[in-house]
Structures are given as C-alpha cells and as structure tokens.
Motif scaffolding. Structure first.
Motif, PDB file in Angstrom:
ATOM      1  N   PHE A 203       0.812  -1.212   0.000  1.00 31.57           N
ATOM      2  CA  PHE A 203       0.000   0.000   0.000  1.00 31.57           C
ATOM      3  C   PHE A 203       0.850   1.269   0.000  1.00 31.57           C
ATOM      4  CE2 PHE A 203      -3.157   3.026   1.751  1.00 31.57           C
ATOM      5  CZ  PHE A 203      -4.146   2.839   0.800  1.00 31.57           C
ATOM      6  N   LEU A 204       1.605   1.494   1.074  1.00 34.18           N
ATOM      7  CA  LEU A 204       2.363   2.755   1.179  1.00 34.18           C
ATOM      8  C   LEU A 204       3.493   2.852   0.156  1.00 34.18           C
ATOM      9  CD1 LEU A 204       2.756   3.546   4.994  1.00 34.18           C
ATOM     10  CD2 LEU A 204       1.425   4.785   3.294  1.00 34.18           C
ATOM     11  N   ILE A 205       4.379   1.840   0.143  1.00 33.09           N
ATOM     12  CA  ILE A 205       5.558   1.923  -0.719  1.00 33.09           C
ATOM     13  C   ILE A 205       5.172   1.817  -2.191  1.00 33.09           C
ATOM     14  CG2 ILE A 205       7.771   0.866  -1.332  1.00 33.09           C
ATOM     15  CD1 ILE A 205       8.094   0.071   1.583  1.00 33.09           C
ATOM     16  N   SER A 206       4.285   0.867  -2.516  1.00 35.74           N
ATOM     17  CA  SER A 206       3.916   0.695  -3.921  1.00 35.74           C
ATOM     18  C   SER A 206       3.151   1.901  -4.457  1.00 35.74           C
ATOM     19  CB  SER A 206       3.093  -0.581  -4.114  1.00 35.74           C
ATOM     20  OG  SER A 206       1.865  -0.502  -3.426  1.00 35.74           O
ATOM     21  N   LEU A 207       2.312   2.515  -3.619  1.00 40.09           N
ATOM     22  CA  LEU A 207       1.603   3.723  -4.052  1.00 40.09           C
ATOM     23  C   LEU A 207       2.593   4.846  -4.311  1.00 40.09           C
ATOM     24  CD1 LEU A 207      -0.922   5.394  -4.585  1.00 40.09           C
ATOM     25  CD2 LEU A 207      -1.102   5.814  -2.123  1.00 40.09           C
ATOM     26  N   GLY A 208       3.540   5.017  -3.398  1.00 40.73           N
ATOM     27  CA  GLY A 208       4.541   6.075  -3.573  1.00 40.73           C
ATOM     28  C   GLY A 208       5.411   5.860  -4.789  1.00 40.73           C
ATOM     29  N   THR A 209       5.830   4.602  -5.008  1.00 40.12           N
ATOM     30  CA  THR A 209       6.710   4.335  -6.151  1.00 40.12           C
ATOM     31  C   THR A 209       5.943   4.317  -7.474  1.00 40.12           C
ATOM     32  OG1 THR A 209       6.528   1.947  -5.749  1.00 40.12           O
ATOM     33  CG2 THR A 209       8.436   3.074  -4.814  1.00 40.12           C
ATOM     34  N   SER A 210       4.616   4.334  -7.433  1.00 41.86           N
ATOM     35  CA  SER A 210       3.812   4.412  -8.657  1.00 41.86           C
ATOM     36  C   SER A 210       3.550   5.857  -9.079  1.00 41.86           C
ATOM     37  CB  SER A 210       2.465   3.688  -8.470  1.00 41.86           C
ATOM     38  OG  SER A 210       2.657   2.298  -8.371  1.00 41.86           O
ATOM     39  N   LEU A 211       3.885   6.803  -8.218  1.00 44.45           N
ATOM     40  CA  LEU A 211       3.647   8.211  -8.544  1.00 44.45           C
ATOM     41  C   LEU A 211       4.389   8.677  -9.806  1.00 44.45           C
ATOM     42  CD1 LEU A 211       3.553   9.913  -5.026  1.00 44.45           C
ATOM     43  CD2 LEU A 211       1.641   9.345  -6.523  1.00 44.45           C
ATOM     44  N   PRO A 212       5.656   8.228 -10.036  1.00 46.08           N
ATOM     45  CA  PRO A 212       6.312   8.643 -11.286  1.00 46.08           C
ATOM     46  C   PRO A 212       5.538   8.219 -12.531  1.00 46.08           C
ATOM     47  CG  PRO A 212       7.935   7.781  -9.754  1.00 46.08           C
ATOM     48  CD  PRO A 212       6.594   7.495  -9.158  1.00 46.08           C
ATOM     49  N   GLU A 213       4.991   6.993 -12.526  1.00 47.19           N
ATOM     50  CA  GLU A 213       4.186   6.542 -13.666  1.00 47.19           C
ATOM     51  C   GLU A 213       2.970   7.439 -13.865  1.00 47.19           C
ATOM     52  OE1 GLU A 213       6.287   2.662 -12.562  1.00 47.19           O
ATOM     53  OE2 GLU A 213       5.567   4.437 -11.535  1.00 47.19           O
ATOM     54  N   LEU A 214       2.334   7.829 -12.746  1.00 45.38           N
ATOM     55  CA  LEU A 214       1.148   8.684 -12.835  1.00 45.38           C
ATOM     56  C   LEU A 214       1.507  10.042 -13.428  1.00 45.38           C
ATOM     57  CD1 LEU A 214      -1.832   9.236 -12.239  1.00 45.38           C
ATOM     58  CD2 LEU A 214      -1.170   9.922  -9.915  1.00 45.38           C
ATOM     59  N   VAL A 215       2.580  10.645 -12.914  1.00 44.36           N
ATOM     60  CA  VAL A 215       2.998  11.965 -13.392  1.00 44.36           C
ATOM     61  C   VAL A 215       3.374  11.924 -14.868  1.00 44.36           C
ATOM     62  CG1 VAL A 215       4.727  13.783 -13.160  1.00 44.36           C
ATOM     63  CG2 VAL A 215       3.748  12.745 -11.111  1.00 44.36           C
TER      64      VAL A 215
END
Length: 305
Positions: A203-215
């Motif tokens: 949840f926490l780490i995977s969500l944070g590390t997915s932010l570059p893909e979103l941006v």
C-alpha cells in the motif's frame, strides 16, 4: 519521526527517478526513437527505478514480504490508478498502434511466469535470471518490431552527453538512497501500528513508487501522446516483474505466501485481465476508467480493513 523520514525519502526516490526519466527521454528523442518505444522502455524503466531500488534494499534486509508486495501493489496501482485517471480525464485517445495485437502477451506472460515461479513459495536466483532474460526479450521485441513506428523527428537542440550523464548519476543516487530510507522507515511504521510488512509494501511503498508513472502518463496525455502513456504502463509492469523481481531475487531469494496474500493476487489478476479487455475493445474512455477505478476501490478497501 519515521513518518517524516518516510515522506522525505519517498520524495528523494521520486525526484531522483524524475531526473532519470527526463534525461532518458531527451537522449531517446535525440536518437529518433518512437514515443511508444520511449514510453515502454526508457521512461518505463526510469519510472520503475523506485520499485527496483526499494525491492532490492528490502531483499538485502531479508524482508521478502515488502519486496514482493511492492511489485504486486505497483502493478495494481499502475493499471487501476494511473490508467484509470488517464482514461477518465483524457478527451481523445486514439493510439495508432494496435496495442492488443502487439502488446497483450507482455501483460500476460510476466504474470503467468510469476505464478508458476511462486508455486514452491520461493522466487529463487534461477527464477531471477529467467525474469531478466524476459526483460531482454521484451527489448529485442520492441526494437525489432517492424510495426513499432520508429519514425519520429529528432530534436533540433544541441546535444551534449555531459549534462545527461551527470543528472542520471544524481538521479540514481537519490533513488537508491531514498529507497533505503523508505524501507527502513516503512518497517518502523509497520511495527508502530502493528501491521505487516506486506501491507506497508503493497500500500504505502507501492503507491509512492507508482507516482512517477502517474505523473509521466498525465504529462504525456496533456501533450496528446496516448501511446507513450499506455506504453509507459505496459513497459513498467513488464519491468516490475522482470527487472524488479529479477534483481531483488538475485540479491536474496524471495519467499511468497500465496494463501495469506490471495486477495491481493486476485486483484492483480483482475486488473491485468481488465487491461486486456480495455485494449481489445479500445475502451480508452470514461467507461474503461470506471471499470479500473472500481477494481482500485476494492483493493484499497481490503488494504484498509
């Protein structure tokens, strides 16, 4: 204090990845590589660096749950959150490339390999090597596909290797350093609240590390480049399985409990099948977005219970 360290480390992780993404894209454009291939390779690998760094550090500290959960969660968030938001806000998405015909195998094959590998409860070093070979196969496929549409006008700006190399080095340092602190602080947060390392990872780490893909995907859509946006997610998920799990399992074999994590595994399968359905029917619109966001809601609801 652990929360502050976690946020600062995650920021360094994402900011470092941003350096890598921008400079990789600039190099690729200079050498006349298509937007889809840029999205599916250099940008996808760049946005997967946070996942790889976090999982490798977790593996080195014998935290298999966190390393694997990071990958599983990132695949789920990449498909449901990133593409869900992209499809929802995009007015027109008409990729020239037949994504279902050309790229659907690269959604399914890494997933099938994952479940074959974890039947014995361990992703070992031999499995890691096989995954890295899969990554090589993906690169060969992309750059040898006659339908890859490689004809892009090269950039006219004056090009020098000095700045890109320096920024790439800075990006890698921030990414790897940030990953170390993310794992450490994430572990402490888990202990404080009495939750498992799997929950922190998925949840926490995977969500944070997915932010570059979103941006990256949102910027690509803003520029009217649907192919880079979708290519980024397909390539990122291939990289998450092959490059991230492959590298992490080489550092230290990863144990996986399929019974304890069955709901999250089913969500990952559902998200991948939903993406295939969307590509097959070209549902690059709000209907496709709602489909993905419902799966995301089910995932979050279970993670928070």
């Amino acid at each position: 204090m652990d929360f502050i360290i976690f946020i600062v480390a995650m920021s360094a992780l994402i900011y470092g990845a941003d350096f890598v993404i921008k400079e990789s894209e600039r190099i690729a454009l200079h050498f006349n590589i298509s937007h889809f291939v840029i999205g599916a390779t250099l940008v996808a690998f760049g946005t997967s660096l946070p996942e790889m760094a976090a999982s490798m550090v977790a593996a080195s500290q014998d935290k298999s749950d966190m390393a694997v959960a990071n990958v599983v969660g990132s695949v789920i968030f990449n498909i449901t959150l990133v593409l869900g938001v992209v499809f929802f806000i995009s007015k027109k998405m008409y990729p020239k490339r037949d994504l279902f015909l050309l790229d659907s195998a690269w959604i399914i094959v890494p997933l099938v390999l994952f479940f074959l590998m974890v039947q014995d409860g361990v992703i070992g070093r031999v499995d890691g090597v096989l995954y890295l070979l899969l990554m090589v196969s993906y690169l060969v496929f992309l750059f040898n596909d006659p339908k890859a549409d490689l004809g892009v006008e090269p950039t006219k700006e004056k090009f020098s290797w000095t700045k890109p190399i320096l920024l790439l080095i800075v990006g890698f340092i921030l990414t790897i350093g940030g990953a170390n602190f993310v794992v450490e602080s994430g572990t402490e947060i888990a202990r404080t609240f009495g939750v498992s390392e799997w929950i922190i990872g998925i949840f926490l780490i995977s969500l944070g590390t997915s932010l570059p893909e979103l941006v990256v995907s949102l910027v690509a859509i803003k520029k009217g480049n649907a192919e880079m946006s979708i290519g980024n997610i397909i390539g990122s998920n291939v990289a998450n399985f092959s490059m991230v799990l492959g590298a992490a399992s080489l550092v230290n074999p990863l144990t996986v409990d399929l019974v304890a994590t069955k709901y999250d595994m089913l969500i990952m399968i559902a998200a991948s099948v939903a993406l295939l359905f969307i590509l097959a029917n070209r549902l690059y619109n709000k209907a496709g977005a709602i489909f993905l966001l419902i799966i995301l809601a089910l995932f979050i609801q279970n993670a928070l219970v």
